[in-house]
Scaffold this motif. Structure first.
Motif, PDB file in Angstrom:
ATOM      1  N   ASP A   1       0.827  -1.203   0.000  1.00 39.09           N
ATOM      2  CA  ASP A   1       0.000   0.000   0.000  1.00 39.09           C
ATOM      3  C   ASP A   1       0.868   1.262   0.000  1.00 39.09           C
ATOM      4  OD1 ASP A   1      -2.609   0.670  -0.164  1.00 39.09           O
ATOM      5  OD2 ASP A   1      -2.919   0.860   2.015  1.00 39.09           O
ATOM      6  N   LEU A   2       1.876   1.237   0.884  1.00 36.29           N
ATOM      7  CA  LEU A   2       2.777   2.398   0.993  1.00 36.29           C
ATOM      8  C   LEU A   2       3.532   2.618  -0.304  1.00 36.29           C
ATOM      9  CD1 LEU A   2       4.294   1.877   4.566  1.00 36.29           C
ATOM     10  CD2 LEU A   2       2.757   3.703   3.839  1.00 36.29           C
TER      11      LEU A   2
ATOM     12  N   GLN B   1       2.578   1.743  -3.287  1.00 32.35           N
ATOM     13  CA  GLN B   1       1.657   2.211  -4.332  1.00 32.35           C
ATOM     14  C   GLN B   1       1.359   3.700  -4.200  1.00 32.35           C
ATOM     15  OE1 GLN B   1      -1.509  -0.569  -3.875  1.00 32.35           O
ATOM     16  NE2 GLN B   1      -0.777  -1.903  -5.546  1.00 32.35           N
ATOM     17  N   HIS B   2       1.314   4.173  -2.961  1.00 31.14           N
ATOM     18  CA  HIS B   2       1.046   5.599  -2.767  1.00 31.14           C
ATOM     19  C   HIS B   2       2.313   6.448  -2.851  1.00 31.14           C
ATOM     20  CE1 HIS B   2      -2.759   3.986  -1.260  1.00 31.14           C
ATOM     21  NE2 HIS B   2      -3.264   5.190  -1.528  1.00 31.14           N
TER      22      HIS B   2
ATOM     23  N   LEU C   1       4.615   6.526  -0.793  1.00 30.54           N
ATOM     24  CA  LEU C   1       4.984   7.053   0.524  1.00 30.54           C
ATOM     25  C   LEU C   1       6.236   6.398   1.083  1.00 30.54           C
ATOM     26  CD1 LEU C   1       1.540   7.456   2.291  1.00 30.54           C
ATOM     27  CD2 LEU C   1       3.098   9.242   1.477  1.00 30.54           C
TER      28      LEU C   1
END
Ligand SMILES: Nc1ncnc2c1ncn2[C@@H]1O[C@H](COP(=O)(O)OP(=O)(O)O)[C@@H](O)[C@H]1O
Ligand SMILES: [Mg+2]
Lengths: 256, 252
Positions: free
Chosen positions: B44-45, B47-48, B50
Motif C-alpha cells: 500500500d505504501l 503504491q502511494h 509514501l
C-alpha cells in the motif's frame, strides 16, 4: 683485532641524574651517571629489571630530559629525538596499520619515490622479509616484527641506534639468530649502538663494552671491556671469565 | 554444509512468521496484524509513493544530524584527549549533558527551530555529539606512546604526526564509535519524527495510528525501520573490514 672504543667520541653523558615526581612521591632513578661512547662502538647497558636502564636510554634518545646533567652527541647537547638516531622499541613500535613496505618507508618521506622504493627493497632483503612486503604486522611472527622494526630504523641511515631489550620477547632460538643478524648489520653499517639488556650472556655476546648498572638509584658500577673478536666462542675460557666477572659484579651466585 | 548453515537464519525467520500468522489467527481479540496484512501495508505504501518518500526523509535527517555531529565532535574530542588538561575542565559538563536523553531536548528543539527538519536534525545532532566526543577522547588517549614516540623520532612535523600516526591509530576505535552512534541516530530520528515533523518513518507510525488505527501500517513502518537500521549497521561494519583500517581487530 683490537676492539677497544675508537678514539673519536660519539656520545658523552655527564653527571646524569633523574628523579621522577608523582603524587608527591619522588623516585630517585639515576644518580650521577657518567659515560663516554665511541663512534661505531657497540655498548651494552646491563642491569637488573627496574634499575633505570630504559630511563637512561630515553634520556640519551631525547624522549626524556634528565633532572640534572647533560647528554651530548657529536658535541651537541641532546634536545629531543632526532632522525639521525633511532630508538627501537622491542617490536611493539611497528605501525600495525602499515604494511612491511609502508613501515620500512615510514621515515623516508624526504626521498623521491624511486629512491624510497630502492631503499625499501634493500632493507627488506637485508632483514630477510622478502615475500612479505605487502603483509601487515599482524600477519608476522614476533621475530619478523622485530626485524621489521630494525629495518625501519636502519632505512633512514641513522648513525646511532638505541635498542631497549629488543629481543626480550622472543624465544631463545630466534633471539640467538637475531643477535647474529644484528652483529652482521652493525659490522656492515658501522653505526654506534647502545643496547639495553638484563641478560648477562646477551651483553657478553654482543658488546665491545658492557656498562654494568647498580640497583636504584642507579649508577654505573663498572665498565667491562669484552676483548673477544667476533664471531665469539661462547665456550671459550675468556668468555666464561668475563661472564663470571659480571656475575660477581652484580652479586649473583654461580650455582642455582 | 555451508549452504545449510547460511539458510538457517532464513529458516528461523520463516518459522517465526508462520508462528506469528498462526498466533494472530487463533487469538480471539485483535492484538496485532498478521504478517500478510503487514505485507499488504507495505505494498500500500509503495503504491502511494509514501515508502520511498518517508525513507528518504528519515535518512536525510539522519545523514545531516550524524554528519554534523561527527564533523564537530571528532576533532573536538581528539583535541581534548590530546591536551589532557582541557578534559578536566570539560568533563563535568559532558558528564551532566550525556545522560540526558536526546528526547528530553524535543521541546527545546521545537522552541528553537519550530516543527520541521531542523528540529529533528538538531535532536539527532545532540544524540550523537556527546557519545562521539567521548569516543574520540578515549581513542586518542589509548594510542600507545610508542607510536607517537616513533613518529617523533623519524622527524615528523606536528601536522604529519597527526595524519600519519594519530589518525591511523585512532581510526579503528572511531569506526566502532561511529557505528554505535549511527544506531543511536536511527533511534532518535524515529522518535523525533513522531513529534517534530510530518514526514518520515516515525511520522508514518503515529499518523497511521491516529488516522484510523491502521496497525498494518504501524507494523509495516516498524519492519522498515528495523531493516534500514540493519543495513546501516552492515554498511558501517563493512567499513571496519577494510584492511588498512581494521588493523586492531586482527591483532590477537
Ligand atoms: N615516567 C615515570 N614516572 C615515574 N616513575 C617512573 C617513570 N618511568 C620509570 N619510572 C620508574 O623508574 C624506575 C626505572 O624504570 P626503568 O627505566 O623502566 O627500568 P628498567 O628499564 O631498568 O627496567 C622504575 O622503578 C620505574 O617505576
Ligand atoms: Mg626497561
Amino acid at each position: 683485532m683490537s676492539l677497544s672504543p675508537s678514539p673519536e667520541t660519539k656520545l658523552t653523558a655527564e653527571r646524569i641524574g633523574m628523579v621522577f615526581k608523582r603524587d608527591g612521591n619522588s623516585t630517585n632513578v639515576l644518580r650521577d651517571i657518567n659515560l663516554t661512547v665511541g663512534r661505531g662502538e657497540f655498548l651494552c647497558v646491563l642491569g637488573p629489571s627496574g634499575c633505570g636502564k630504559s630511563t637512561l636510554l630515553n634520556t640519551m634518545a631525547g624522549f626524556l630530559s634528565p633532572t640534572s646533567g647533560e647528554i651530548r652527541i657529536d658535541g651537541e647537547a641532546v634536545r629531543g629525538p632526532d632522525p639521525r638516531r633511532i630508538f627501537v622499541f622491542q617490536e611493539r613500535g611497528v605501525f600495525p596499520w602499515l604494511t612491511v613496505e609502508g613501515n620500512i618507508g615510514f621515515g623516508l618521506f624526504k626521498l623521491s619515490r624511486a629512491e624510497r622504493e630502492q631503499r625499501i627493497a634493500h632493507y627488506v632483503q637485508l632483514v630477510g622479509l622478502e615475500g612479505f612486503q605487502k603483509a601487515y604486522p599482524a600477519e608476522l611472527s614476533g621475530g619478523m616484527k622485530q626485524r621489521l622494526e630494525v629495518a625501519r630504523a636502519l632505512a633512514v641511515n641513522p648513525d646511532m641506534l638505541f635498542l631497549d631489550e629488543p629481543f626480550g620477547a622472543l624465544d631463545s632460538i630466534t633471539r640467538l639468530t637475531m643477535r647474529r643478524e644484528l652483529l652482521r648489520i652493525w659490522e656492515a653499517e658501522k653505526n654506534t649502538i647502545i643496547f639495553v639488556t638484563h641478560d648477562i650472556d646477551e651483553a657478553v655476546q654482543l658488546a665491545d663494552r658492557v656498562a654494568v648498572m647498580s640497583d636504584r638509584p642507579a649508577t654505573i658500577q663498572q665498565i667491562v671491556e669484552i676483548d673477544i673478536a667476533h664471531p665469539r666462542d661462547i665456550g671459550s675460557a675468556r668468555y666464561l671469565e668475563l661472564r663470571h666477572g659480571i656475575f660477581d659484579q652484580l652479586g649473583l651466585a654461580h650455582k642455582v | 554444509m555451508s549452504l545449510l548453515v547460511r539458510l538457517r537464519p532464513v529458516a528461523f525467520v520463516a518459522a517465526l512468521l508462520v508462528i506469528w500468522q498462526v498466533a494472530v489467527s487463533l487469538s480471539p481479540v485483535h492484538i496485532l496484524p498478521g504478517p500478510w496484512e503487514v505485507v499488504g501495508g507495505i505494498v500500500d505504501l509503495i503504491q502511494h509513493g509514501l515508502l520511498l518518500k518517508y525513507v528518504v526523509a528519515s535518512l536525510f535527517r539522519v545523514t545531516w544530524g550524524f554528519t554534523l555531529a561527527a564533523v564537530l565532535a571528532i576533532p573536538a574530542g581528539l583535541t581534548i584527549g590530546w591536551y589532557g588538561r582541557a578534559e578536566m575542565a570539560l568533563n563535568p559538563i559532558v558528564q551532566i549533558l550525556r545522560p540526558i536523553s536526546p528526547l528530553a531536548w524535543i521541546p527545546i528543539a521545537i522552541l528553537w527551530f519550530g516543527v520541521g527538519d531542523l528540529a529533528s536534525i538538531f535532536l539527532i545532532f545532540v544524540g550523537c555529539f556527546f557519545p562521539l566526543v567521548l569516543t574520540a577522547i578515549n581513542a586518542v588517549q589509548s594510542v600507545p606512546a610508542v607510536y607517537v614516540n616513533a613518529g617523533r623520532n623519524f622527524g615528523l612535523s606536528p601536522a604529519a604526526l597527526v595524519y600519519r600516526v594519530l589518525y591511523p591509530a585512532v581510526i579503528p576505535q572511531l569506526l566502532v564509535g561511529l557505528r554505535i552512534t549511527l544506531g543511536v541516530a536511527w533511534l532518535v530520528v524515529v522518535a523525533a519524527e513522531m513529534i517534530a515533523v510530518n514526514s518520515g518513518l516515525g511520522f508514518l507510525i503515529v499518523d497511521a495510528r491516529n488516522a484510523g488505527n491502521r496497525y498494518d501500517l504501524v507494523v509495516a513502518g516498524m519492519v522498515i525501520i528495523g531493516l534500514i537500521g540493519l543495513l546501516l549497521d552492515l554498511g558501517m561494519r563493512s567499513l571496519e573490514k577494510v584492511k588498512s583500517l581494521r588493523w586492531s581487530y586482527s591483532e590477537e
